[in-house]
Design a protein around this motif. Structure first.
Motif, PDB file in Angstrom:
ATOM      1  N   LYS A   1       0.115  -9.011  -8.768  1.00 36.26           N
ATOM      2  CA  LYS A   1       1.091  -7.932  -8.664  1.00 36.26           C
ATOM      3  C   LYS A   1       0.412  -6.602  -8.950  1.00 36.26           C
ATOM      4  O   LYS A   1      -0.418  -6.489  -9.829  1.00 36.26           O
ATOM      5  CB  LYS A   1       2.231  -8.189  -9.634  1.00 36.26           C
ATOM      6  N   LEU A   2       0.821  -5.586  -8.226  1.00 40.10           N
ATOM      7  CA  LEU A   2       0.256  -4.249  -8.372  1.00 40.10           C
ATOM      8  C   LEU A   2       1.077  -3.455  -9.371  1.00 40.10           C
ATOM      9  O   LEU A   2       2.288  -3.282  -9.181  1.00 40.10           O
ATOM     10  CB  LEU A   2       0.246  -3.542  -7.014  1.00 40.10           C
ATOM     11  N   ALA A   3       0.441  -2.970 -10.415  1.00 38.69           N
ATOM     12  CA  ALA A   3       1.142  -2.167 -11.421  1.00 38.69           C
ATOM     13  C   ALA A   3       1.720  -0.919 -10.772  1.00 38.69           C
ATOM     14  O   ALA A   3       1.021  -0.174 -10.104  1.00 38.69           O
ATOM     15  CB  ALA A   3       0.191  -1.777 -12.546  1.00 38.69           C
ATOM     16  N   GLY A   4       3.015  -0.708 -10.933  1.00 37.08           N
ATOM     17  CA  GLY A   4       3.680   0.465 -10.390  1.00 37.08           C
ATOM     18  C   GLY A   4       4.157   0.289  -8.965  1.00 37.08           C
ATOM     19  O   GLY A   4       4.943   1.076  -8.474  1.00 37.08           O
ATOM     20  N   GLY A   5       3.681  -0.750  -8.293  1.00 33.91           N
ATOM     21  CA  GLY A   5       4.066  -0.972  -6.908  1.00 33.91           C
ATOM     22  C   GLY A   5       5.149  -2.030  -6.796  1.00 33.91           C
ATOM     23  O   GLY A   5       5.150  -3.007  -7.534  1.00 33.91           O
ATOM     24  N   ILE A  17       1.912   1.761   0.002  1.00 29.11           N
ATOM     25  CA  ILE A  17       2.373   1.176  -1.249  1.00 29.11           C
ATOM     26  C   ILE A  17       3.720   1.810  -1.554  1.00 29.11           C
ATOM     27  O   ILE A  17       3.849   3.040  -1.541  1.00 29.11           O
ATOM     28  CB  ILE A  17       1.401   1.447  -2.412  1.00 29.11           C
ATOM     29  N   VAL A  18       4.709   0.975  -1.815  1.00 27.37           N
ATOM     30  CA  VAL A  18       6.025   1.440  -2.247  1.00 27.37           C
ATOM     31  C   VAL A  18       6.034   1.349  -3.767  1.00 27.37           C
ATOM     32  O   VAL A  18       5.783   0.281  -4.329  1.00 27.37           O
ATOM     33  CB  VAL A  18       7.157   0.578  -1.644  1.00 27.37           C
ATOM     34  N   THR A  19       6.298   2.460  -4.437  1.00 31.85           N
ATOM     35  CA  THR A  19       6.279   2.489  -5.899  1.00 31.85           C
ATOM     36  C   THR A  19       7.690   2.397  -6.462  1.00 31.85           C
ATOM     37  O   THR A  19       8.674   2.612  -5.756  1.00 31.85           O
ATOM     38  CB  THR A  19       5.604   3.776  -6.411  1.00 31.85           C
ATOM     39  N   SER A  20       7.744   2.091  -7.745  1.00 34.22           N
ATOM     40  CA  SER A  20       9.046   1.956  -8.392  1.00 34.22           C
ATOM     41  C   SER A  20       9.690   3.313  -8.678  1.00 34.22           C
ATOM     42  O   SER A  20      10.901   3.410  -8.781  1.00 34.22           O
ATOM     43  CB  SER A  20       8.914   1.145  -9.691  1.00 34.22           C
TER      44      SER A  20
END
Length: 74
Positions: A1-5, A17-20
């Motif tokens: 998992k990508l941190a922040g993504g 990349i779609v971020t939170s």
């Protein structure tokens, strides 16, 4: 998992990349300047569309900058 993504998408040579949370533009600009890359952050999205002739080492540099931006958008 990508941190922040929250999602990672590719289509052809394009990637996003779609971020939170929305990407802070001042921070994004700083990262681009530090890493020597051109990215298009827009709201919660970080886009790249490198040309097909891009060297693998440059792709690594671009994706590392994208990951840095995503981590800071949490």
């Amino acid at each position: 998992k990508l941190a922040g993504g929250t999602d990672v998408r590719t289509h052809g040579a394009g990637g996003v990349i779609v971020t939170s949370q929305a990407v802070d533009m001042q921070t994004a600009q700083k990262i681009c300047l530090e890493d020597g890359v051109w990215l298009l952050p827009f709201g919660r999205l970080i886009y790249t569309m490198p040309p097909y002739i891009t060297e693998p080492s440059d792709i690594v540099r671009v994706t590392n900058a994208m990951k840095r931006m995503a981590r800071l958008a949490t």
